[in-house]
Enzyme design. Structure first.
Site, PDB file in Angstrom:
ATOM      1  N   TYR A 110       0.740  -1.364   0.026  1.00 20.32           N
ATOM      2  CA  TYR A 110       0.120   0.028  -0.079  1.00 20.32           C
ATOM      3  C   TYR A 110       0.958   1.396   0.051  1.00 20.32           C
ATOM      4  CZ  TYR A 110      -4.142  -2.867   0.045  1.00 20.32           C
ATOM      5  OH  TYR A 110      -5.081  -3.732  -0.254  1.00 20.32           O
ATOM      6  N   GLN A 128     -15.326   2.208  -5.711  1.00 19.00           N
ATOM      7  CA  GLN A 128     -14.762   0.855  -4.975  1.00 19.00           C
ATOM      8  C   GLN A 128     -13.343   1.359  -5.113  1.00 19.00           C
ATOM      9  OE1 GLN A 128     -16.086  -2.917  -6.751  1.00 19.00           O
ATOM     10  NE2 GLN A 128     -16.715  -1.583  -8.332  1.00 19.00           N
ATOM     11  N   ASP A 130      -8.005   5.409  -4.707  1.00 21.51           N
ATOM     12  CA  ASP A 130      -7.273   6.535  -5.084  1.00 21.51           C
ATOM     13  C   ASP A 130      -8.249   7.598  -4.955  1.00 21.51           C
ATOM     14  OD1 ASP A 130      -9.030   7.358  -7.424  1.00 21.51           O
ATOM     15  OD2 ASP A 130      -8.326   5.429  -8.307  1.00 21.51           O
ATOM     16  N   HIS A 165     -14.962   1.042  -0.316  1.00 15.17           N
ATOM     17  CA  HIS A 165     -13.570   0.383  -0.042  1.00 15.17           C
ATOM     18  C   HIS A 165     -12.243   0.943   0.570  1.00 15.17           C
ATOM     19  CE1 HIS A 165     -14.788  -2.939  -3.331  1.00 15.17           C
ATOM     20  NE2 HIS A 165     -15.615  -3.415  -2.097  1.00 15.17           N
ATOM     21  N   THR A 221     -15.786  -1.494 -13.756  1.00 11.76           N
ATOM     22  CA  THR A 221     -15.779  -2.436 -12.871  1.00 11.76           C
ATOM     23  C   THR A 221     -16.171  -3.669 -13.454  1.00 11.76           C
ATOM     24  OG1 THR A 221     -16.348  -3.080 -10.658  1.00 11.76           O
ATOM     25  CG2 THR A 221     -18.050  -1.878 -11.944  1.00 11.76           C
ATOM     26  N   SER A 222     -15.325  -4.681 -12.932  1.00 11.55           N
ATOM     27  CA  SER A 222     -15.463  -6.019 -13.612  1.00 11.55           C
ATOM     28  C   SER A 222     -16.824  -6.679 -12.920  1.00 11.55           C
ATOM     29  CB  SER A 222     -14.263  -6.916 -13.073  1.00 11.55           C
ATOM     30  OG  SER A 222     -14.166  -7.006 -11.784  1.00 11.55           O
ATOM     31  N   LEU A 273     -14.843  -1.114 -20.577  1.00 11.76           N
ATOM     32  CA  LEU A 273     -13.879  -1.380 -21.880  1.00 11.76           C
ATOM     33  C   LEU A 273     -14.346  -2.593 -22.875  1.00 11.76           C
ATOM     34  CD1 LEU A 273     -11.326  -0.178 -23.162  1.00 11.76           C
ATOM     35  CD2 LEU A 273      -9.969  -1.970 -21.543  1.00 11.76           C
ATOM     36  N   GLU A 274     -14.920  -3.483 -21.946  1.00 11.60           N
ATOM     37  CA  GLU A 274     -15.571  -4.722 -22.517  1.00 11.60           C
ATOM     38  C   GLU A 274     -16.866  -5.089 -21.549  1.00 11.60           C
ATOM     39  OE1 GLU A 274     -11.976  -7.566 -20.522  1.00 11.60           O
ATOM     40  OE2 GLU A 274     -11.543  -6.532 -22.630  1.00 11.60           O
ATOM     41  N   ALA A 315     -13.115   4.440 -20.617  1.00 12.27           N
ATOM     42  CA  ALA A 315     -14.251   5.168 -19.928  1.00 12.27           C
ATOM     43  C   ALA A 315     -13.767   6.995 -20.098  1.00 12.27           C
ATOM     44  CB  ALA A 315     -13.741   5.132 -18.278  1.00 12.27           C
TER      45      ALA A 315
HETATM   46  C1  BJW Z   1     -11.931  -0.394 -17.998  1.00  6.09           C
HETATM   47  C2  BJW Z   1     -10.731   0.553 -18.724  1.00  6.09           C
HETATM   48  C3  BJW Z   1     -10.911   1.620 -19.373  1.00  6.09           C
HETATM   49  C4  BJW Z   1     -10.169  -1.397 -17.921  1.00  6.09           C
HETATM   50  N1  BJW Z   1     -12.149   2.366 -19.535  1.00  6.09           N
HETATM   51  N2  BJW Z   1     -13.198   0.346 -18.293  1.00  6.09           N
HETATM   52  C5  BJW Z   1     -21.647 -12.860  -2.319  1.00  6.09           C
HETATM   53  C6  BJW Z   1     -22.329 -11.827  -1.659  1.00  6.09           C
HETATM   54  C7  BJW Z   1     -21.653 -11.105  -0.960  1.00  6.09           C
HETATM   55  C8  BJW Z   1     -20.181 -11.333  -0.776  1.00  6.09           C
HETATM   56  C9  BJW Z   1     -19.457 -12.374  -1.272  1.00  6.09           C
HETATM   57  C10 BJW Z   1     -20.214 -13.074  -2.122  1.00  6.09           C
HETATM   58  N3  BJW Z   1     -19.191 -14.029  -2.766  1.00  6.09           N
HETATM   59  C11 BJW Z   1     -18.030 -13.802  -1.984  1.00  6.09           C
HETATM   60  C12 BJW Z   1     -18.100 -12.811  -1.044  1.00  6.09           C
HETATM   61  C13 BJW Z   1     -17.167 -12.151  -0.495  1.00  6.09           C
HETATM   62  C14 BJW Z   1     -16.255 -11.234  -1.119  1.00  6.09           C
HETATM   63  C15 BJW Z   1     -16.342 -11.564  -2.714  1.00  6.09           C
HETATM   64  O1  BJW Z   1     -16.878 -10.576  -3.527  1.00  6.09           O
HETATM   65  N4  BJW Z   1     -15.475 -12.058  -3.273  1.00  6.09           N
HETATM   66  C16 BJW Z   1     -15.192 -12.306  -4.877  1.00  6.09           C
HETATM   67  C17 BJW Z   1     -14.182 -12.796  -5.097  1.00  6.09           C
HETATM   68  C18 BJW Z   1     -16.558 -13.328  -5.108  1.00  6.09           C
HETATM   69  N5  BJW Z   1     -16.675  -9.989  -0.885  1.00  6.09           N
HETATM   70  C19 BJW Z   1     -16.104  -9.250   0.391  1.00  6.09           C
HETATM   71  O2  BJW Z   1     -15.624 -10.016   1.245  1.00  6.09           O
HETATM   72  C20 BJW Z   1     -16.636  -7.912   0.666  1.00  6.09           C
HETATM   73  N6  BJW Z   1     -17.321  -7.850   1.982  1.00  6.09           N
HETATM   74  C21 BJW Z   1     -18.268  -8.423   1.957  1.00  6.09           C
HETATM   75  O3  BJW Z   1     -18.801  -8.863   1.448  1.00  6.09           O
HETATM   76  O4  BJW Z   1     -19.001  -8.208   3.408  1.00  6.09           O
HETATM   77  C22 BJW Z   1     -20.177  -8.800   3.869  1.00  6.09           C
HETATM   78  C23 BJW Z   1     -21.272  -8.188   3.238  1.00  6.09           C
HETATM   79  C24 BJW Z   1     -22.318  -8.883   2.550  1.00  6.09           C
HETATM   80  C25 BJW Z   1     -23.516  -8.325   2.043  1.00  6.09           C
HETATM   81  C26 BJW Z   1     -23.706  -6.828   2.084  1.00  6.09           C
HETATM   82  C27 BJW Z   1     -22.667  -6.174   2.738  1.00  6.09           C
HETATM   83  C28 BJW Z   1     -21.268  -6.690   3.153  1.00  6.09           C
HETATM   84  C29 BJW Z   1     -15.284  -7.108   0.892  1.00  6.09           C
HETATM   85  C30 BJW Z   1     -14.585  -6.626  -0.589  1.00  6.09           C
HETATM   86  C31 BJW Z   1     -13.561  -5.873  -0.559  1.00  6.09           C
HETATM   87  C32 BJW Z   1     -12.962  -5.841  -1.846  1.00  6.09           C
HETATM   88  N7  BJW Z   1     -11.604  -5.045  -1.543  1.00  6.09           N
HETATM   89  C33 BJW Z   1     -10.533  -4.891  -2.954  1.00  6.09           C
HETATM   90  C34 BJW Z   1      -9.224  -4.115  -2.385  1.00  6.09           C
HETATM   91  C35 BJW Z   1      -9.382  -2.882  -1.767  1.00  6.09           C
HETATM   92  C36 BJW Z   1      -8.383  -2.236  -1.502  1.00  6.09           C
HETATM   93  C37 BJW Z   1      -7.363  -2.081  -2.491  1.00  6.09           C
HETATM   94  O5  BJW Z   1      -7.860  -1.275  -3.543  1.00  6.09           O
HETATM   95  O6  BJW Z   1      -6.435  -2.871  -2.382  1.00  6.09           O
HETATM   96  O7  BJW Z   1     -11.326  -3.584  -3.672  1.00  6.09           O
HETATM   97  S1  BJW Z   1     -10.550  -6.100  -4.012  1.00  6.09           S
HETATM   98  C38 BJW Z   1     -10.365  -5.184  -5.430  1.00  6.09           C
HETATM   99  O8  BJW Z   1     -11.570  -5.593  -6.087  1.00  6.09           O
HETATM  100  C39 BJW Z   1     -10.712  -3.703  -4.930  1.00  6.09           C
HETATM  101  C40 BJW Z   1     -11.623  -3.279  -6.071  1.00  6.09           C
HETATM  102  O9  BJW Z   1     -12.422  -2.219  -5.445  1.00  6.09           O
HETATM  103  C41 BJW Z   1     -12.534  -4.445  -6.169  1.00  6.09           C
HETATM  104  C42 BJW Z   1     -13.155  -4.442  -7.489  1.00  6.09           C
HETATM  105  O10 BJW Z   1     -12.463  -4.613  -8.471  1.00  6.09           O
HETATM  106  P1  BJW Z   1     -12.852  -3.833  -9.939  1.00  6.09           P
HETATM  107  O11 BJW Z   1     -12.747  -1.985  -9.504  1.00  6.09           O
HETATM  108  O12 BJW Z   1     -13.938  -4.161 -10.514  1.00  6.09           O
HETATM  109  O13 BJW Z   1     -11.530  -3.887 -10.804  1.00  6.09           O
HETATM  110  P2  BJW Z   1     -11.137  -5.174 -11.821  1.00  6.09           P
HETATM  111  O14 BJW Z   1      -9.765  -4.894 -12.177  1.00  6.09           O
HETATM  112  O15 BJW Z   1     -11.717  -6.350 -11.398  1.00  6.09           O
HETATM  113  O16 BJW Z   1     -11.844  -4.679 -13.034  1.00  6.09           O
HETATM  114  C43 BJW Z   1     -11.848  -3.318 -13.853  1.00  6.09           C
HETATM  115  C44 BJW Z   1     -12.720  -3.345 -14.943  1.00  6.09           C
HETATM  116  O17 BJW Z   1     -12.499  -2.142 -15.580  1.00  6.09           O
HETATM  117  C45 BJW Z   1     -12.743  -4.460 -16.285  1.00  6.09           C
HETATM  118  O18 BJW Z   1     -14.061  -4.951 -16.135  1.00  6.09           O
HETATM  119  C46 BJW Z   1     -12.071  -3.735 -17.251  1.00  6.09           C
HETATM  120  O19 BJW Z   1     -12.604  -4.213 -18.530  1.00  6.09           O
HETATM  121  C47 BJW Z   1     -12.478  -2.203 -17.106  1.00  6.09           C
HETATM  122  N8  BJW Z   1     -11.404  -1.517 -17.753  1.00  6.09           N
HETATM  123  N9  BJW Z   1      -9.695  -0.206 -18.438  1.00  6.09           N
HETATM  124  C48 BJW Z   1     -13.306   1.479 -19.065  1.00  6.09           C
HETATM  125  N10 BJW Z   1     -10.079   2.519 -20.053  1.00  6.09           N
END
Ligand code: BJW
Length: 235
Positions: free
Chosen positions: A56, A91, A94, A109, A176-177, A202-203, A219
């Protein structure tokens, strides 16, 4: 777009990609460079705090070298000029929305430039390294950790987000993915409330099929175009 009064926007790593910040799941993204279990879970932090604090610290340093892009700026303009209600939920940890001009940003997040004390639970602005174990200004323990939400932890302000989704007319998901819950489920909450749903990515994302409309491209192009459409329709 006519009749739209309440918009909820969700952004993810893709909106900051064109600023030069790595996404998580793309080829070459953060999860290819680091094991998610090691750097983004409370268990990983307990096993090897130096690795996590260093990860971090590196991302906080990288943030100082990048700038907001046209997508961040377009959302700031929309916030300033849209006459209805608009909630921007990100999410991303930054601060590019804020630097792009957005005044109200809900960081579900957490934030890179914030620290959380593992001893007393206080949250505070923090823009320096943590690997050198700075002391908590409240309890004086060397227990600061990044104020970010790891897997298994509860994201911030969920009640406020679900309330806004329940009365939304339009939900827009940007860069977001759709792989991480609960954010990945917001589209279904919005649909249940009768909202229109739009993906700008993007896709096609993992949750693309849940959206009534999807537009694909960078975006930095799609978001300014869409924001302009909203404002032209409403003004
Ligand atoms: C472009 C582009 C361009 C590229 N233009 N687009 C079912 C229900 C509920 C929970 C769960 C469940 N199953 C599992 C869970 C638990 C878990 C979870 O989701 N696990 C999965 C692996 C399935 N979730 C949790 O543990 C969460 N807590 C939780 O659920 O608590 C209980 C609860 C229950 C019910 C209600 C409320 C709460 C916590 C999740 C924490 C995630 N943390 C992170 C790290 C944060 C700190 C850090 O930054 O290091 O968050 S992980 C990481 O993923 C980060 C992001 O915010 C998050 C999402 O990623 P994001 O933004 O989608 O990025 P990418 O890389 O995945 O995608 C990028 C996209 O952009 C792509 O689609 C590209 O195509 C696109 N793109 N260039 C436009 N130029």
């Amino acid at each position: 777009m006519a009749g739209i009064e309440r918009i909820v926007i969700l952004t993810g790593a893709g909106i900051s990609a064109e600023s030069g910040i790595d996404t998580f799941r793309s080829a070459g993204g953060l999860w290819e460079q680091h094991r998610v279990e090691d750097v983004a879970t409370p268990e990983g932090f307990a096993r090897n705090p130096d690795l996590v604090l260093g990860f971090y610290d590196m991302r906080r340093e990288a943030l100082a070298k990048v700038e907001p892009n046209p997508a961040h700026r377009a959302l700031a303009r929309l916030e300033a000029e849209f006459p209805g209600e608009l909630l921007l939920v990100t999410q991303n940890v930054d601060d590019l929305h804020e630097r792009g001009g957005s005044k109200q940003v809900l960081h579900m997040h957490g934030e890179l430039k914030s620290a959380l004390c593992s001893s007393c639970g206080v949250r505070m602005p923090h823009d320096g390294p943590m690997l050198d174990r700075p002391k908590c200004p409240t309890c004086a323990m060397p227990s600061l950790r990044p104020d970010v939400v790891w897997f298994g932890e509860m994201p911030y302000q969920m009640e406020r987000i679900y309330k806004a989704l329940a009365v939304s007319d339009l939900f827009v998901s940007i860069g977001t993915s759709g792989a991480v819950y609960p954010a990945a489920g917001f589209v279904q909450e919005a649909r249940a409330a009768g909202a229109e749903t739009l993906e700008l990515n993007l896709e096609p994302s993992e949750g693309s099929h849940f959206f009534a409309e999807s537009r694909h491209g960078p975006a930095g192009e799609l978001v300014p175009q869409w924001a302009e459409e909203v404002l032209q329709t409403r003004l």
